[in-house]
Design a protein around this motif. Structure first.
Motif, mmCIF file in Angstrom:
data_model
loop_
_atom_site.group_PDB
_atom_site.id
_atom_site.type_symbol
_atom_site.label_atom_id
_atom_site.label_comp_id
_atom_site.label_asym_id
_atom_site.label_seq_id
_atom_site.Cartn_x
_atom_site.Cartn_y
_atom_site.Cartn_z
ATOM 1 N N GLU A 38 0.949 -1.131 0.030
ATOM 2 C CA GLU A 38 0.082 -0.249 0.064
ATOM 3 C C GLU A 38 0.904 1.298 0.220
ATOM 4 N N LEU A 39 1.931 1.324 0.732
ATOM 5 C CA LEU A 39 2.940 2.320 0.865
ATOM 6 C C LEU A 39 3.483 2.530 -0.365
ATOM 7 N N ARG A 40 4.051 1.677 -1.071
ATOM 8 C CA ARG A 40 4.637 1.588 -2.257
ATOM 9 C C ARG A 40 3.669 2.075 -3.575
ATOM 10 N N HIS A 41 2.410 1.661 -3.584
ATOM 11 C CA HIS A 41 1.417 2.297 -4.475
ATOM 12 C C HIS A 41 1.288 3.716 -4.122
ATOM 13 N N LEU A 42 0.981 3.934 -3.002
ATOM 14 C CA LEU A 42 1.019 5.729 -2.679
ATOM 15 C C LEU A 42 1.872 6.539 -3.063
ATOM 16 N N SER A 43 3.208 5.817 -2.720
ATOM 17 C CA SER A 43 4.543 6.391 -2.936
ATOM 18 C C SER A 43 4.677 6.825 -4.571
ATOM 19 N N ASP A 44 4.387 5.442 -5.230
ATOM 20 C CA ASP A 44 4.521 5.539 -6.752
ATOM 21 C C ASP A 44 3.531 6.642 -7.190
ATOM 22 N N SER A 47 2.923 10.370 -3.538
ATOM 23 C CA SER A 47 2.723 10.871 -1.955
ATOM 24 C C SER A 47 4.279 10.732 -1.315
ATOM 25 N N ALA A 48 4.817 11.918 -0.998
ATOM 26 C CA ALA A 48 6.124 11.978 -0.457
ATOM 27 C C ALA A 48 6.158 11.441 1.255
ATOM 28 N N THR A 49 4.807 11.700 1.946
ATOM 29 C CA THR A 49 4.725 11.001 3.073
ATOM 30 C C THR A 49 4.726 9.510 3.061
ATOM 31 N N ALA A 50 3.995 9.040 1.839
ATOM 32 C CA ALA A 50 4.194 7.614 1.940
ATOM 33 C C ALA A 50 5.562 7.058 1.675
ATOM 34 N N THR A 51 6.237 7.932 0.875
ATOM 35 C CA THR A 51 7.660 7.569 0.558
ATOM 36 C C THR A 51 8.394 7.524 1.933
ATOM 37 N N ASP A 52 8.320 8.458 2.535
ATOM 38 C CA ASP A 52 9.125 8.434 4.024
ATOM 39 C C ASP A 52 8.610 7.243 4.770
ATOM 40 N N GLN A 53 7.365 7.046 4.829
ATOM 41 C CA GLN A 53 7.004 5.939 5.632
ATOM 42 C C GLN A 53 7.587 4.589 5.060
ATOM 43 N N LEU A 54 7.455 4.564 3.714
ATOM 44 C CA LEU A 54 7.747 3.224 3.062
ATOM 45 C C LEU A 54 9.399 2.831 3.396
ATOM 46 N N ILE A 55 10.231 3.935 3.534
ATOM 47 C CA ILE A 55 11.736 3.919 3.788
ATOM 48 C C ILE A 55 11.712 3.622 5.068
ATOM 49 N N GLU A 56 10.939 4.103 6.147
ATOM 50 C CA GLU A 56 11.148 3.834 7.311
ATOM 51 C C GLU A 56 10.825 2.450 7.771
ATOM 52 N N LEU A 57 9.937 2.029 7.243
ATOM 53 C CA LEU A 57 9.220 0.699 7.284
ATOM 54 C C LEU A 57 10.348 -0.354 6.534
ATOM 55 N N ALA A 58 10.622 -0.058 5.338
ATOM 56 C CA ALA A 58 11.661 -0.878 4.816
ATOM 57 C C ALA A 58 13.023 -0.973 5.512
ATOM 58 N N THR A 59 13.418 0.321 6.194
ATOM 59 C CA THR A 59 14.491 0.053 7.067
ATOM 60 C C THR A 59 14.242 -0.701 8.274
ATOM 61 N N ALA A 72 17.490 3.502 -6.270
ATOM 62 C CA ALA A 72 17.615 3.577 -7.895
ATOM 63 C C ALA A 72 16.555 4.768 -8.729
ATOM 64 N N ALA A 73 15.688 4.787 -7.930
ATOM 65 C CA ALA A 73 14.772 6.132 -8.444
ATOM 66 C C ALA A 73 15.191 7.295 -8.054
ATOM 67 N N GLY A 74 16.249 7.596 -7.405
ATOM 68 C CA GLY A 74 16.749 8.943 -6.986
ATOM 69 C C GLY A 74 16.550 9.272 -5.698
ATOM 70 N N ASP A 75 15.883 8.681 -4.601
ATOM 71 C CA ASP A 75 15.516 8.993 -3.454
ATOM 72 C C ASP A 75 16.984 8.804 -2.521
ATOM 73 N N ALA A 76 17.480 10.186 -2.076
ATOM 74 C CA ALA A 76 18.612 9.998 -1.279
ATOM 75 C C ALA A 76 18.576 9.439 0.122
ATOM 76 N N THR A 77 17.301 9.692 0.827
ATOM 77 C CA THR A 77 17.087 9.049 1.961
ATOM 78 C C THR A 77 17.318 7.604 1.868
ATOM 79 N N ALA A 78 16.564 6.982 1.003
ATOM 80 C CA ALA A 78 16.681 5.523 0.851
ATOM 81 C C ALA A 78 17.921 5.122 0.616
ATOM 82 N N ALA A 79 18.674 5.824 -0.380
ATOM 83 C CA ALA A 79 20.170 5.595 -0.452
ATOM 84 C C ALA A 79 21.174 5.520 0.801
ATOM 85 N N GLU A 80 20.890 6.503 1.577
ATOM 86 C CA GLU A 80 21.342 6.577 2.861
ATOM 87 C C GLU A 80 21.360 5.585 3.871
#
Length: 90
Positions: A38-44, A47-59, A72-80
């Motif tokens: 669900e977060l991936r769908h909203l992020s795609d 939704s920046a908020t969904a992206t942030d939550q997705l990164i947090e949960l994936a981490t 790979a899609a260019g998200d610096a936070t995910a890369a960090e």
């Protein structure tokens, strides 16, 4: 939350029409459920908020493929986060 807030089909329909409140509620609920899809769908969908939550949960889950996809899609936070997780594996 009200019953409306947890009526996922209604919230999803509203979110697809760009309703920011519905998107925010879906992000919150998906985060609580640990629903990466669900977060991936909203992020795609932008939704920046969904992206942030997705990164947090994936981490938290150490979901390296998801973090790699976001990085790979260019998200610096995910890369960090990916760098931090893979650094500890060495």
């Amino acid at each position: 939350m009200t019953d409306f807030d947890t009526d996922l089909p209604t919230l999803r329909a509203l979110a697809e029409r760009g309703d920011g409140d519905a998107i925010d509620i879906l992000v919150e609920l998906a985060g609580e459920r640990g629903d990466l899809a669900e977060l991936r769908h909203l992020s795609d969908a932008g939704s920046a908020t969904a992206t942030d939550q997705l990164i947090e949960l994936a981490t938290e889950l150490e979901d390296l493929p998801e973090l790699r996809r976001l990085a790979a899609a260019g998200d610096a936070t995910a890369a960090e986060q990916l760098a931090e997780l893979t650094e500890t594996e060495c």
